[in-house]
Design an enzyme around this catalytic site. Structure first.
Site, PDB file in Angstrom:
ATOM      1  N   ILE A   1     -11.800   7.418  -5.565  1.00  0.00           N
ATOM      2  CA  ILE A   1     -12.545   7.891  -4.386  1.00  0.00           C
ATOM      3  C   ILE A   1     -12.467   9.405  -4.250  1.00  0.00           C
ATOM      4  O   ILE A   1     -13.412  10.047  -3.778  1.00  0.00           O
ATOM      5  CB  ILE A   1     -12.074   7.173  -3.090  1.00  0.00           C
ATOM      6  CG1 ILE A   1     -13.128   7.319  -2.001  1.00  0.00           C
ATOM      7  CG2 ILE A   1     -10.723   7.674  -2.612  1.00  0.00           C
ATOM      8  CD1 ILE A   1     -14.441   6.697  -2.312  1.00  0.00           C
TER       9      ILE A   1
ATOM     10  N   SER B   1      -1.108  15.067  -7.470  1.00  0.00           N
ATOM     11  CA  SER B   1      -1.345  13.778  -8.102  1.00  0.00           C
ATOM     12  C   SER B   1      -0.451  13.731  -9.324  1.00  0.00           C
ATOM     13  O   SER B   1      -0.276  14.753 -10.002  1.00  0.00           O
ATOM     14  CB  SER B   1      -2.822  13.685  -8.521  1.00  0.00           C
ATOM     15  OG  SER B   1      -3.291  12.366  -8.488  1.00  0.00           O
ATOM     16  N   ARG B   2       0.111  12.553  -9.612  1.00  0.00           N
ATOM     17  CA  ARG B   2       1.058  12.485 -10.727  1.00  0.00           C
ATOM     18  C   ARG B   2       0.371  12.801 -12.042  1.00  0.00           C
ATOM     19  O   ARG B   2       0.907  13.487 -12.899  1.00  0.00           O
ATOM     20  CB  ARG B   2       1.703  11.091 -10.762  1.00  0.00           C
ATOM     21  CG  ARG B   2       2.544  10.803  -9.519  1.00  0.00           C
ATOM     22  CD  ARG B   2       2.823   9.345  -9.375  1.00  0.00           C
ATOM     23  NE  ARG B   2       1.591   8.551  -9.462  1.00  0.00           N
ATOM     24  CZ  ARG B   2       1.534   7.234  -9.338  1.00  0.00           C
ATOM     25  NH1 ARG B   2       2.632   6.557  -9.108  1.00  0.00           N
ATOM     26  NH2 ARG B   2       0.388   6.593  -9.426  1.00  0.00           N
TER      27      ARG B   2
ATOM     28  N   LYS C   1      -9.147   5.329   4.479  1.00  0.00           N
ATOM     29  CA  LYS C   1      -8.901   4.035   5.108  1.00  0.00           C
ATOM     30  C   LYS C   1      -8.225   3.119   4.110  1.00  0.00           C
ATOM     31  O   LYS C   1      -8.413   3.337   2.909  1.00  0.00           O
ATOM     32  CB  LYS C   1     -10.199   3.402   5.629  1.00  0.00           C
ATOM     33  CG  LYS C   1     -11.380   3.375   4.677  1.00  0.00           C
ATOM     34  CD  LYS C   1     -11.334   2.703   3.360  1.00  0.00           C
ATOM     35  CE  LYS C   1     -11.070   1.249   3.280  1.00  0.00           C
ATOM     36  NZ  LYS C   1     -11.344   0.703   1.906  1.00  0.00           N
TER      37      LYS C   1
ATOM     38  N   ASP D   1      -9.185  -4.590   1.594  1.00  0.00           N
ATOM     39  CA  ASP D   1      -9.492  -3.189   1.263  1.00  0.00           C
ATOM     40  C   ASP D   1     -10.978  -2.933   1.503  1.00  0.00           C
ATOM     41  O   ASP D   1     -11.330  -2.023   2.256  1.00  0.00           O
ATOM     42  CB  ASP D   1      -9.063  -2.850  -0.175  1.00  0.00           C
ATOM     43  CG  ASP D   1      -9.395  -1.410  -0.514  1.00  0.00           C
ATOM     44  OD1 ASP D   1      -8.571  -0.526  -0.233  1.00  0.00           O
ATOM     45  OD2 ASP D   1     -10.508  -1.156  -1.021  1.00  0.00           O
TER      46      ASP D   1
HETATM   47  P1  NAP Z   1      -7.259   4.823  -7.217  1.00  0.00           P
HETATM   48  O1  NAP Z   1      -8.448   5.005  -8.096  1.00  0.00           O
HETATM   49  O2  NAP Z   1      -6.135   3.973  -7.678  1.00  0.00           O
HETATM   50  O3  NAP Z   1      -6.756   6.299  -6.889  1.00  0.00           O
HETATM   51  C1  NAP Z   1      -5.612   6.548  -6.111  1.00  0.00           C
HETATM   52  C2  NAP Z   1      -4.824   7.655  -6.791  1.00  0.00           C
HETATM   53  O4  NAP Z   1      -3.643   7.869  -6.018  1.00  0.00           O
HETATM   54  C3  NAP Z   1      -4.351   7.242  -8.183  1.00  0.00           C
HETATM   55  O5  NAP Z   1      -5.287   7.690  -9.151  1.00  0.00           O
HETATM   56  C4  NAP Z   1      -3.009   7.926  -8.321  1.00  0.00           C
HETATM   57  O6  NAP Z   1      -3.156   9.158  -9.007  1.00  0.00           O
HETATM   58  C5  NAP Z   1      -2.566   8.227  -6.900  1.00  0.00           C
HETATM   59  N1  NAP Z   1      -1.379   7.434  -6.532  1.00  0.00           N
HETATM   60  C6  NAP Z   1      -0.325   7.889  -5.833  1.00  0.00           C
HETATM   61  N2  NAP Z   1       0.589   6.937  -5.651  1.00  0.00           N
HETATM   62  C7  NAP Z   1       0.133   5.843  -6.249  1.00  0.00           C
HETATM   63  C8  NAP Z   1       0.641   4.526  -6.409  1.00  0.00           C
HETATM   64  N3  NAP Z   1       1.819   4.182  -5.889  1.00  0.00           N
HETATM   65  N4  NAP Z   1      -0.116   3.641  -7.067  1.00  0.00           N
HETATM   66  C9  NAP Z   1      -1.305   3.966  -7.595  1.00  0.00           C
HETATM   67  N5  NAP Z   1      -1.847   5.217  -7.475  1.00  0.00           N
HETATM   68  C10 NAP Z   1      -1.135   6.145  -6.807  1.00  0.00           C
HETATM   69  O7  NAP Z   1      -7.693   4.269  -5.790  1.00  0.00           O
HETATM   70  P2  NAP Z   1      -9.052   4.587  -4.983  1.00  0.00           P
HETATM   71  O8  NAP Z   1     -10.072   3.557  -5.278  1.00  0.00           O
HETATM   72  O9  NAP Z   1      -9.414   6.013  -5.125  1.00  0.00           O
HETATM   73  O10 NAP Z   1      -8.533   4.242  -3.513  1.00  0.00           O
HETATM   74  C11 NAP Z   1      -7.678   5.088  -2.800  1.00  0.00           C
HETATM   75  C12 NAP Z   1      -7.928   4.871  -1.316  1.00  0.00           C
HETATM   76  O11 NAP Z   1      -9.298   5.184  -1.045  1.00  0.00           O
HETATM   77  C13 NAP Z   1      -7.719   3.430  -0.860  1.00  0.00           C
HETATM   78  O12 NAP Z   1      -7.098   3.405   0.387  1.00  0.00           O
HETATM   79  C14 NAP Z   1      -9.125   2.875  -0.767  1.00  0.00           C
HETATM   80  O13 NAP Z   1      -9.250   1.889   0.245  1.00  0.00           O
HETATM   81  C15 NAP Z   1      -9.911   4.109  -0.369  1.00  0.00           C
HETATM   82  N6  NAP Z   1     -11.321   4.005  -0.733  1.00  0.00           N
HETATM   83  C16 NAP Z   1     -11.694   3.641  -2.016  1.00  0.00           C
HETATM   84  C17 NAP Z   1     -13.039   3.482  -2.316  1.00  0.00           C
HETATM   85  C18 NAP Z   1     -13.524   3.115  -3.697  1.00  0.00           C
HETATM   86  O14 NAP Z   1     -14.720   2.906  -3.877  1.00  0.00           O
HETATM   87  N7  NAP Z   1     -12.672   3.017  -4.700  1.00  0.00           N
HETATM   88  C19 NAP Z   1     -14.008   3.698  -1.343  1.00  0.00           C
HETATM   89  C20 NAP Z   1     -13.607   4.124  -0.086  1.00  0.00           C
HETATM   90  C21 NAP Z   1     -12.263   4.253   0.207  1.00  0.00           C
HETATM   91  P3  NAP Z   1      -1.904   9.693  -9.893  1.00  0.00           P
HETATM   92  O15 NAP Z   1      -1.562   8.595 -10.857  1.00  0.00           O
HETATM   93  O16 NAP Z   1      -2.440  10.916 -10.532  1.00  0.00           O
HETATM   94  O17 NAP Z   1      -0.783   9.962  -8.919  1.00  0.00           O
END
Ligand code: NAP
Length: 306
Positions: free
Chosen positions: A14, A36-37, A89, A167
């Site tokens: 996101i 970010s890690r 969120k 989610d």
């Molecule tokens: P994601 O792709 O997994 O990205 C989250 C990033 O946070 C990871 O790339 C990771 O980067 C970092 N991170 C830090 N601590 C972590 C942990 N314990 N486990 C996994 N990753 C960790 O997730 P996302 O889809 O972007 O979602 C993140 C948030 O945005 C959620 O709350 C979701 O509800 C919200 N959201 C997502 C979307 C969507 O379409 N995906 C839409 C709207 C809102 P590093 O490894 O570099 O630390």
């Protein structure tokens, strides 16, 4: 006025899809650093975690795009350092965490913004205005998507504090709590949890809004047409929101569709809140999810692998 120096935390899906373009397009913000890690943004100073970033950089605000579990500690670190905080969120995993953050923001005299991006979809504000003086008869919420397509390899989403199908489902609840004229009360719920996982892959909720029954179906295993729709039967006909709130159909009128500006609007609101010295934290969608976890009948279903 000088732009807000912003640190972006959690460079994942996101952050790349929505936050980076929205920040780049808003002159009130300047992306100063990331934490970010593994994730990095070209040309921007990147740090391993929020503590390192705050220590090394002069920032005014942070925006957290990490998974919800862990976000509380990150937000608290930022608030205690006197920074304004914007949360993806769902804002936190528990209600006590978001209450504690609200207090911490007040104590530090900074802005806390718990965002609900789906509320910024084009059809939501007109739907709310149209429903304000109608009698609500019944509401159907249908939120079905393919977890493998939209959340590839996001193991955290089915873990403890990952919210599972809530989610995306909490987006529907954020719209419903925004547009319906009465409080939503949860009466019955069932959750399907894959064997060996902590969070549900499907949920069925029965709620009440005034006299009306509100039935919500959330499904993470939909491989056919992806559906994010809300239908509200009223004494003046049926209102339909589709595609997550971007398409609105009022009785007797053609569909109205508008371009996606959800994240542009979120950052505009964050800038306004900072300028006004205010916070915006609405916990109602999170409270309904928490209620579901409290009262639901749980069924263990077939194991799930991404
Ligand atoms: P994601 O792709 O997994 O990205 C989250 C990033 O946070 C990871 O790339 C990771 O980067 C970092 N991170 C830090 N601590 C972590 C942990 N314990 N486990 C996994 N990753 C960790 O997730 P996302 O889809 O972007 O979602 C993140 C948030 O945005 C959620 O709350 C979701 O509800 C919200 N959201 C997502 C979307 C969507 O379409 N995906 C839409 C709207 C809102 P590093 O490894 O570099 O630390």
């Amino acid at each position: 006025m000088e732009p807000v120096r912003l640190g972006l935390v959690g460079i994942g899906k996101i952050a790349r899809d929505q936050h980076l373009p929205a920040i780049a397009a808003d002159r009130r913000f300047r992306l100063a650093a990331t934490a970010s890690r593994q994730g990095r943004v070209e040309g921007i100073d990147g740090y391993h975690d929020i503590e390192d970033m705050i220590r090394a950089c002069r920032l005014d605000a942070v925006s957290l795009c990490t998974p919800p579990d862990g976000r509380y500690a990150q937000a608290l670190t930022a608030l205690e350092a006197g920074l304004h905080v914007m949360l993806e969120k769902p804002p936190t995993v528990t209600l006590s965490h978001i209450a504690a953050l609200t207090q911490a923001a007040r104590a530090a005299g900074v802005t806390l913004f718990a965002t609900w991006h789906s509320r910024e979809a084009a059809g939501v504000a007109p739907a709310r205005a149209w429903l304000a003086d109608k009698r609500i008869l019944a509401v159907r919420i249908d939120w079905r998507e393919d977890i493998r397509r939209w959340h590839p390899d996001q193991e955290w989403i089915l873990g403890s504090g990952g919210f599972g199908v809530f989610d995306p489902g909490i987006n529907a609840l954020s719209i419903a709590t925004e547009i319906l004229p009465h409080e939503l009360l949860l009466e019955q719920a069932s959750l399907d949890v894959p064997a060996g996982r902590m969070s549900p892959i499907a949920a069925d909720l029965r709620m009440r809004c005034g006299d009306a029954v509100v039935h919500a179906i959330f499904d993470f295993l939909e491989t056919g047409p992806q559906i994010w729709s809300i239908e509200v039967d009223t004494d003046a006909g049926t209102l339909r929101l589709a595609m997550g709130g971007s398409i609105l159909q009022l009785p007797g009128e053609p569909e109205s569709i508008a371009a996606d500006r959800e994240y542009a609007r979120l950052y505009a609101r964050f800038a306004e809140l900072i300028a006004a010295g205010q916070s915006d934290v609405d916990i109602r969608p999170l409270r309904l999810v928490s209620d579901a976890f409290l009262i639901a009948e749980r069924r263990i279903t077939e194991a799930f692998a991404f």
